[in-house]
Design an enzyme around this catalytic site. Sequence first.
Site, PDB file in Angstrom:
ATOM      1  N   LYS A 155       0.842  -1.210   0.000  1.00  0.00           N
ATOM      2  CA  LYS A 155       0.000   0.000   0.000  1.00  0.00           C
ATOM      3  C   LYS A 155       0.877   1.260   0.000  1.00  0.00           C
ATOM      4  CE  LYS A 155      -3.742  -2.648   2.049  1.00  0.00           C
ATOM      5  NZ  LYS A 155      -4.465  -3.094   3.246  1.00  0.00           N
ATOM      6  N   GLN A 204      -4.184  -1.798   9.545  1.00  0.00           N
ATOM      7  CA  GLN A 204      -4.130  -3.128   8.934  1.00  0.00           C
ATOM      8  C   GLN A 204      -4.729  -4.160   9.878  1.00  0.00           C
ATOM      9  OE1 GLN A 204      -3.005  -3.672   5.715  1.00  0.00           O
ATOM     10  NE2 GLN A 204      -3.796  -5.750   5.966  1.00  0.00           N
ATOM     11  N   ASP A 232     -10.866   2.646   4.381  1.00  0.00           N
ATOM     12  CA  ASP A 232     -11.205   1.227   4.261  1.00  0.00           C
ATOM     13  C   ASP A 232     -12.719   1.023   4.266  1.00  0.00           C
ATOM     14  OD1 ASP A 232      -9.264  -0.625   3.760  1.00  0.00           O
ATOM     15  OD2 ASP A 232      -8.685  -0.927   5.853  1.00  0.00           O
TER      16      ASP A 232
END
Lengths: 304, 304
Positions: A54, A98, A121
């Site tokens: 990412k 994460q 997200d």
Amino acid sequence: MTAQLIDGTAIAQKVRDEVKEKVAKRLAEGKSQPGLATVLVGERIDSATYVSMKQKACADLGMTSYHHPVPADITQEDLESLIRELNADPKVHGILVQLPLPSHLDEERVLQLISIEKDVDGFSPINIGRLAQKGREPLFVPCTPYGCIYLLKEAGVQISGANAVVLGRSNIVGMPAALLLIGENATVTVCHSRTKNLPEVVRQADIIIAAIGRAEMVRGDWVKPGAAIIDVGINGIPMLNEDGSPVISQKTGKPRQKLVGDVNFEEAKEVAGFITPVPGGVGPMTIAMLMANTLRAAEIQDAK
Amino acid sequence: MTAQLIDGTAIAQKVRDEVKEKVAKRLAEGKSQPGLATVLVGERIDSATYVSMKQKACADLGMTSYHHPVPADITQEDLESLIRELNADPKVHGILVQLPLPSHLDEERVLQLISIEKDVDGFSPINIGRLAQKGREPLFVPCTPYGCIYLLKEAGVQISGANAVVLGRSNIVGMPAALLLIGENATVTVCHSRTKNLPEVVRQADIIIAAIGRAEMVRGDWVKPGAAIIDVGINGIPMLNEDGSPVISQKTGKPRQKLVGDVNFEEAKEVAGFITPVPGGVGPMTIAMLMANTLRAAEIQDAK
């Protein structure tokens, strides 16, 4: 092979190119550089790999990333303080924590603390709730299901009025994918481990989204001729020699693995109208959509 | 008639009796009296009727209600101020804004302003998002879909593993009902106006939740023998004489209406295993569940 391959690598590249161009345009206009904060708790190798992919994507597209590795035994309080700092930092447009988090941490509380304008997200209950509600647009659509729908649209698959079957009801893929498809006017059936006569249910689908995490579970004879298959699964299975024995790596001395999806590709591609490969299907889309969401986050925060 | 009638009036009374008993126990223990604030914007007769039924239910069960009628032309700002006052008022445990709001008001902003601990209607995106997410309990489940699931359970209908078809995808009934059924391990198909071959899809259902708002649309031959039918629809249709002419009220001189559901009851009751009547099925459950939610709100606020 009758199915048309949906090339996720190429489509993801197209999304990334568009994001890159828009970022360059922003910078030329004197606007801020989109910035993504990545929070990595502990040292899981898979999580560390995803985070570094990412970060690399951000660099490739002209965005900044701010990496915050924290120890596996960080307290809830300290992790929450970090999120609050990132919420307050105007250079940070998107915050990515994460997952999974170590079990002593309260994932829901952490995710809910992320400012909704920075929730790239799209996992906050508010974003998911808006996804489920007519007339209420989420600020961000979760990246993987967003990628699934994007692939269908790019392939020219008709979603409105189609019968769609979603295999799996996870918070991260299955459920938001189902909500997106309902919003696109598909008739959606959500299947899971308790579903009876699964092959028969799948056989009625014009669109199959497989996100159940079981290697090659969907067989060719489960697929309606011409159906579009989006295979979200990424499962490692042993690579076999022709005699059925496992292939042993000369380098490590361990059995070698290959990646397969939740769909038996070799069988399904002979029946389906469209199919994504694994790897090279949905996988590359997740990061591409994260980049699109990060750019969107910068645009939303400009407008304030 | 083969179907067992699911008596919503009796089941709602049972829920109310339980709430009443718990409220009395609270008061005996010196805890606060649960209080529901009702906000009625304008003078729609149907809305005013619903609100007065809710106030009466509060009184019947030993709870307090605080009624806030405001003019139809109230500004967004003034309505938001009222919500903020109610959020801050410790006597108010639940806040109910009667919908629909006049079109000049931003319904989403109003609903989202209600403190999540007081959102007894369960319509806030956070509550709906939590309903959609595994491992994240909503504080409140929206009253009508909550009532639907409650009726199924009281009737002893097996939900886990059943094929459930939800007709309609509204924010208030269809979508949250689908999310609840998925959480209960049903295989859920959400149908709507764009669904193709609707009778065929419905025919596969072990459980039918009809919330589409079209009088008697679901016919007997759409129903799988033995299926459980929860009919959420309340539709007024003209009452007819034997010769097919409309019945005219002697009192008002206008055609008389009767209430019917979204399911053709006369036909469906000969095929289904369980069926709710209209009226007297889901209707009474909505207020009963609102009362249960208001008690729950008081309990949540005690714990803080």
